[in-house]
Design an enzyme around this catalytic site. Structure first.
Site, mmCIF file in Angstrom:
data_model
loop_
_atom_site.group_PDB
_atom_site.id
_atom_site.type_symbol
_atom_site.label_atom_id
_atom_site.label_comp_id
_atom_site.label_asym_id
_atom_site.label_seq_id
_atom_site.Cartn_x
_atom_site.Cartn_y
_atom_site.Cartn_z
ATOM 1 N N SER A 23 11.912 17.633 28.317
ATOM 2 C CA SER A 23 10.491 17.525 27.945
ATOM 3 C C SER A 23 10.217 16.216 27.224
ATOM 4 C CB SER A 23 10.107 18.680 27.026
ATOM 5 O OG SER A 23 10.322 19.897 27.676
ATOM 6 N N ASP A 49 15.222 15.512 37.400
ATOM 7 C CA ASP A 49 13.799 15.433 37.053
ATOM 8 C C ASP A 49 13.450 14.089 36.411
ATOM 9 O OD1 ASP A 49 13.571 17.948 38.044
ATOM 10 O OD2 ASP A 49 12.618 18.824 36.271
ATOM 11 N N ASN A 93 11.054 18.675 42.418
ATOM 12 C CA ASN A 93 10.521 19.902 41.824
ATOM 13 C C ASN A 93 10.274 19.681 40.341
ATOM 14 O OD1 ASN A 93 9.617 22.508 41.739
ATOM 15 N ND2 ASN A 93 11.632 23.471 41.876
ATOM 16 N N ARG A 123 3.682 25.684 43.476
ATOM 17 C CA ARG A 123 3.411 25.810 42.033
ATOM 18 C C ARG A 123 1.991 25.310 41.760
ATOM 19 N NH1 ARG A 123 8.473 23.191 39.008
ATOM 20 N NH2 ARG A 123 7.466 24.156 37.204
ATOM 21 N N ASP A 318 11.124 29.075 28.346
ATOM 22 C CA ASP A 318 12.337 28.657 29.053
ATOM 23 C C ASP A 318 13.584 29.270 28.429
ATOM 24 O OD1 ASP A 318 10.839 27.287 30.810
ATOM 25 O OD2 ASP A 318 11.302 25.288 30.049
ATOM 26 N N LYS A 345 7.193 29.061 37.673
ATOM 27 C CA LYS A 345 8.171 28.012 37.355
ATOM 28 C C LYS A 345 8.956 27.651 38.622
ATOM 29 C CE LYS A 345 7.410 28.045 32.817
ATOM 30 N NZ LYS A 345 7.483 27.088 31.755
ATOM 31 N N GLU A 346 10.169 27.093 38.436
ATOM 32 C CA GLU A 346 10.966 26.624 39.564
ATOM 33 C C GLU A 346 11.050 27.670 40.667
ATOM 34 O OE1 GLU A 346 11.252 25.665 36.606
ATOM 35 O OE2 GLU A 346 12.222 23.709 36.425
ATOM 36 N N ARG A 349 10.476 33.485 38.296
ATOM 37 C CA ARG A 349 11.652 33.804 37.480
ATOM 38 C C ARG A 349 11.719 35.274 37.073
ATOM 39 N NH1 ARG A 349 11.954 28.327 33.689
ATOM 40 N NH2 ARG A 349 13.286 27.179 35.117
ATOM 41 N N HIS A 390 17.713 25.683 38.020
ATOM 42 C CA HIS A 390 18.801 25.349 37.096
ATOM 43 C C HIS A 390 19.025 26.422 36.038
ATOM 44 C CE1 HIS A 390 15.664 23.414 34.218
ATOM 45 N NE2 HIS A 390 15.037 24.067 35.154
ATOM 46 N N ARG A 391 17.932 26.998 35.546
ATOM 47 C CA ARG A 391 18.106 27.955 34.441
ATOM 48 C C ARG A 391 18.721 29.271 34.917
ATOM 49 N NH1 ARG A 391 16.631 25.133 30.503
ATOM 50 N NH2 ARG A 391 14.799 23.789 30.627
ATOM 51 N N LYS A 416 19.195 19.413 37.810
ATOM 52 C CA LYS A 416 17.788 19.192 37.441
ATOM 53 C C LYS A 416 17.671 18.780 35.978
ATOM 54 C CE LYS A 416 13.371 21.345 38.410
ATOM 55 N NZ LYS A 416 12.477 21.141 37.302
ATOM 56 N N SER A 443 63.010 35.403 45.629
ATOM 57 C CA SER A 443 63.306 34.337 44.666
ATOM 58 C C SER A 443 63.307 34.898 43.242
ATOM 59 C CB SER A 443 62.276 33.215 44.791
ATOM 60 O OG SER A 443 60.970 33.732 44.606
HETATM 61 N N1 LIG Z 1 67.410 34.308 38.528
HETATM 62 C C1 LIG Z 1 67.973 35.358 39.123
HETATM 63 N N2 LIG Z 1 69.287 35.439 39.196
HETATM 64 C C2 LIG Z 1 69.864 36.483 39.807
HETATM 65 N N3 LIG Z 1 69.219 37.507 40.374
HETATM 66 C C3 LIG Z 1 67.873 37.481 40.316
HETATM 67 C C4 LIG Z 1 67.206 36.418 39.707
HETATM 68 N N4 LIG Z 1 65.892 36.668 39.825
HETATM 69 C C5 LIG Z 1 65.783 37.835 40.493
HETATM 70 N N5 LIG Z 1 66.977 38.337 40.774
HETATM 71 C C6 LIG Z 1 67.230 39.583 41.494
HETATM 72 O O1 LIG Z 1 66.884 39.337 42.858
HETATM 73 C C7 LIG Z 1 66.304 40.495 43.419
HETATM 74 C C8 LIG Z 1 65.007 40.128 44.131
HETATM 75 O O2 LIG Z 1 64.050 39.752 43.172
HETATM 76 P P1 LIG Z 1 62.528 40.138 43.319
HETATM 77 O O3 LIG Z 1 61.969 40.019 41.949
HETATM 78 O O4 LIG Z 1 62.370 41.393 44.055
HETATM 79 O O5 LIG Z 1 62.030 38.903 44.211
HETATM 80 P P2 LIG Z 1 60.665 38.591 44.893
HETATM 81 O O6 LIG Z 1 59.632 39.346 44.149
HETATM 82 O O7 LIG Z 1 60.527 37.104 44.745
HETATM 83 O O8 LIG Z 1 60.827 38.989 46.305
HETATM 84 C C9 LIG Z 1 66.131 41.495 42.293
HETATM 85 O O9 LIG Z 1 67.143 42.479 42.393
HETATM 86 C C10 LIG Z 1 66.312 40.685 41.034
HETATM 87 O O10 LIG Z 1 66.914 41.409 39.982
#
Ligand SMILES: Nc1ncnc2c1ncn2[C@@H]1O[C@H](COP(=O)(O)OP(=O)(O)O)[C@@H](O)[C@H]1O
Ligand SMILES: Nc1ccn([C@H]2C[C@H](O)[C@@H](COP(=O)(O)OP(=O)(O)O)O2)c(=O)n1
Length: 651
Positions: A23, A49, A93, A123, A318, A345-346, A349, A390-391, A416, A443
């Site tokens: 404003s 604006d 606007n 408007r 506003d 308004k825009e 509202r 915007h609001r 805006k 893993s």
């Molecule tokens: N760092 C590790 N060292 C040894 N064994 C592991 C390790 N991490 C996990 N495990 C074992 O590996 C197996 C698989 O792990 P999991 O957690 O099921 O894996 P993901 O979920 O990645 O598939 C489990 O029995 C777990 O205890």
């Protein structure tokens, strides 16, 4: 449609430096343009604006320059009506550009066309056009009478006497007349017909006109204003633009809803903007407010809960929108009264607010000039439409503070008035933290994730089990694993539950069954289907609850929680992983064969990495954790250290 997903937030605290007031910015630009002399304007708002006003002024022959890299401008005033006598202006606007320019151009003796976006053409501007016609202006509404676009032609202006203008639709009509009439040099009396709404905005106009040398005093009822004879605008030299008090409302409300304190800098006790009185409204809800000359700080009520309210909000139309969303956190039905101006308004509202509040579960009663909002017991995640307003976008970001994820459609509409809004909000709002652990099969994600979650006292999501449950259900129901639509429907309706480390389908414990090789292979197959991934997307996000979540899978850090503050890519050599899986199966008394496990694991790795949707890959911001020669405890300790290093859990 572009969108922005805001995660559930645990609270808000911090300090925000506000952008300049819209404003004040657009009024000061016009006054500086019409004045004699150069005006240095500091901290002008950088927004759409204001851009529209700057572009228009340049087209009308007003020279201005910006200090590179700063929001400081020098405007060389033309000392009277605009020197360029013809032009076509596009004003988007921007009501704060369209209305005052209409009045100033009507008195400039030229031939101009003014247009805006489609909504601008809906408007009303008829009350202003009528008022200007009373003194001889030649203004035509080229599409619909009473609405832009407009054509203005040179005319025999007959100032002096009395001009009547309605004050009950938009106070911007009166503002436009007040700012333009000094161009005539004669005394003119403005009489306001109907109750003048949004008076504080007129107060801003009068204050700024006085700084440029033209004093207009309202009578006691603010229904009569005398523009003096011989009035002319003279530059005051330098003008500092205050922070935007309407923009402050989102952060003050965030402090109140999210605990606080949240401090806004740029407005305070000495502000000329009426919207600073939003802080008083918050106090009526029980909020704790502290104010300095140039700052305001807001915190939650002592008892934590906001009081329900019934308020006449005509003086802060506003900022009042922010209260409609704050009502979602109040302890009873809340009534916002005397807000009819919202409809022009825009967007409309009142209608927009009612529609979107219902999406998050509120019960809303909508009237011609009021809203009554009753909060739901629990906010629902929703996709909020913003109506190029915007609001709407800024208000609904506050829903996230109810520990509720919310998707804001077309978030750029905040440009805006506040292009940096969402980063500023993210800087004070504390998202529910997530530890995202991704990596290949076996893993250790499940094991490490579960232990990290226990150590932190956070929730745990093993996303792989959702894919496994989907495959198991498909196998049981005889749905072909390649039937994308059929499998996705199962995924969407899965009665999945997690109870500690137990995985349940309804009341049935299927923790072991989902580890079957047939289910594992099935899970890997259904996981490549985009519709299945889409069906599980929102479900996974719903596990993000305070105090925090540890989630593992293949796309947690890339797709499900890309904003996770801790991302780990957990891996180990294929041999180590096959051995772990072998041991795991044997321990469970399940059949296992090392060679086929190895083969299966390689195939699954390839499928996870090669699929088109959300392939498994280490994110650039993920920390690599190779556990080939690391035991479980060491891996858990590593992740916990990361969490503590990021300040997400006590040491
Ligand atoms: N760092 C590790 N060292 C040894 N064994 C592991 C390790 N991490 C996990 N495990 C074992 O590996 C197996 C698989 O792990 P999991 O957690 O099921 O894996 P993901 O979920 O990645 O598939 C489990 O029995 C777990 O205890
Ligand atoms: N976020 C996720 C989680 C799992 N998946 C896939 C990958 C696997 O093939 C299955 C089962 O995942 P789970 O993590 O339980 O399986 P692994 O034991 O790691 O192979 O689902 C996925 O695509 N995205």
């Amino acid at each position: 449609m572009e969108f922005l997903d805001l995660p559930p937030m645990l609270g808000a605290r911090g300090t925000v430096r506000l952008p300049g007031s819209k404003s004040i910015s657009n009024r000061v630009l016009l006054l500086a343009a019409l004045a004699e002399g150069e005006t240095d304007i500091r901290d002008l708002l950088a927004s759409d604006d204001v851009e529209r006003m700057l572009d228009a002024l340049r087209a009308l022959g007003v020279a201005w320059e910006r200090t590179p890299g700063r929001d400081d401008y020098r405007v060389t005033g033309v000392g009277g009506p605009f020197p360029v006598k013809s032009g076509e202006l596009f004003l988007g606007n921007a009501g704060t550009a369209f209305r005052p320019l209409t009045a100033a151009l009507a008195l400039s003796g030229g031939h101009y066309r003014l247009a805006g976006v489609a909504r601008m053409h809906e408007r009303p501007i008829g009350d202003l056009v009528d008022a200007l016609r009373q003194i001889g202006a030649d203004i035509r509404c080229t599409a619909n009478e009473g609405y832009p676009p407009l054509e203005i032609r040179p005319a025999d202006i007959r100032p002096g006497g009395v001009v009547r203008v309605r004050g009950d639709v938009s106070s911007q009509f009166l503002t436009a007349l007040l700012m333009a009439l000094p161009l005539t040099g004669e005394e003119t009396v403005i009489e306001v017909v109907g109750e003048l709404i949004s008076k504080p905005y007129i107060a801003i106009t009068l204050d700024l006109m006085a700084r440029f040398g033209v004093r207009v005093a309202p009578d006691a009822t603010w229904s009569r204003f005398v523009v003096p004879a011989g009035a002319r605008y003279v530059s005051p030299g330098t003008v500092f633009v205050e922070g935007d008090a309407s923009s402050a409302s989102y952060f003050l409300a965030a402090g109140v809803i999210g605990g606080g304190p949240v401090r806004v800098e740029g407005v305070g006790r000495s502000s000329i903007q009426g919207d600073v009185r939003f802080a008083e409204a918050l106090e009526q809800l029980g909020a704790r407010i502290v104010m300095g000359d140039n700052w305001i700080e807001a915190s939650a009520p002592a008892g934590g809960v906001l009081r329900a309210f019934d308020l006449d909000l005509n003086h802060i139309p506003d900022a009042a929108m922010t209260l409609a969303v704050a009502a979602l956190f109040a302890d009873g039905p809340c009534r916002l009264r005397n807000i009819a101006s919202w409809r022009v308004k825009e967007t409309d509202r009142i209608a927009a607010m009612a529609t979107e509040l219902r999406k998050v579960g509120a019960v809303v009663e909508e009237g011609a000039d009021y809203l009554c909002v009753t909060a739901p017991a629990r906010l629902l995640p929703a996709e909020i439409d913003t109506y190029d307003d915007h609001r709407m976008a800024m208000c609904f970001s506050l829903v996230a503070l109810g520990e509720c994820r919310v998707r804001i459609n077309d978030p750029k509409c905040v440009n805006k008035t506040f292009p940096g809004y969402f980063p500023a909000f993210a800087a004070v709002a504390r998202a529910v933290p997530v530890v995202a652990i991704d990596g290949p099969s076996a893993s250790g994600k499940g094991t490490v994730g579960s232990m990290v979650a226990k150590a932190l006292g956070w929730h745990h999501l093993d996303s792989g089990s959702l894919y496994r449950l989907t495959a198991l259900t498909a196998l049981r129901d005889g749905v072909d694993l390649d039937d994308e639509i059929g499998v996705a429907a199962l995924a969407a309706a899965l009665p999945a539950r997690f109870d500690g480390d137990r995985v349940l389908l309804g009341d049935e414990d299927v923790s072991d069954e989902i580890r079957d090789e047939a289910v594992s292979v099935g899970a890997s197959r259904v996981a490549v289907l985009p519709a299945v991934r889409a069906a599980l997307f929102g479900r996974q996000r719903d596990y993000r609850c305070g105090p925090g979540l540890v989630a593992e899978g293949r796309d947690i850090g890339s797709t499900i929680f890309p904003d996770a503050p801790v991302k780990v890519f957990l891996t180990a050599s294929p041999e180590a992983r096959a051995q772990r899986r072998y041991k795991q199966l044997k321990e469970k008394g399940l059949p296992a064969n090392m060679e086929s496990l190895m083969q299966d694991l390689r195939e699954r790795d390839a499928r996870d990495a090669a699929r088109a949707v959300a392939p498994l890959q280490q994110q650039p911001d993920a920390v690599l954790l190779d556990t080939t020669s690391m035991d479980v405890d060491a891996a858990v300790a590593f992740v916990l250290d990361l969490v503590r290093d990021r300040g997400l859990a006590a040491g």
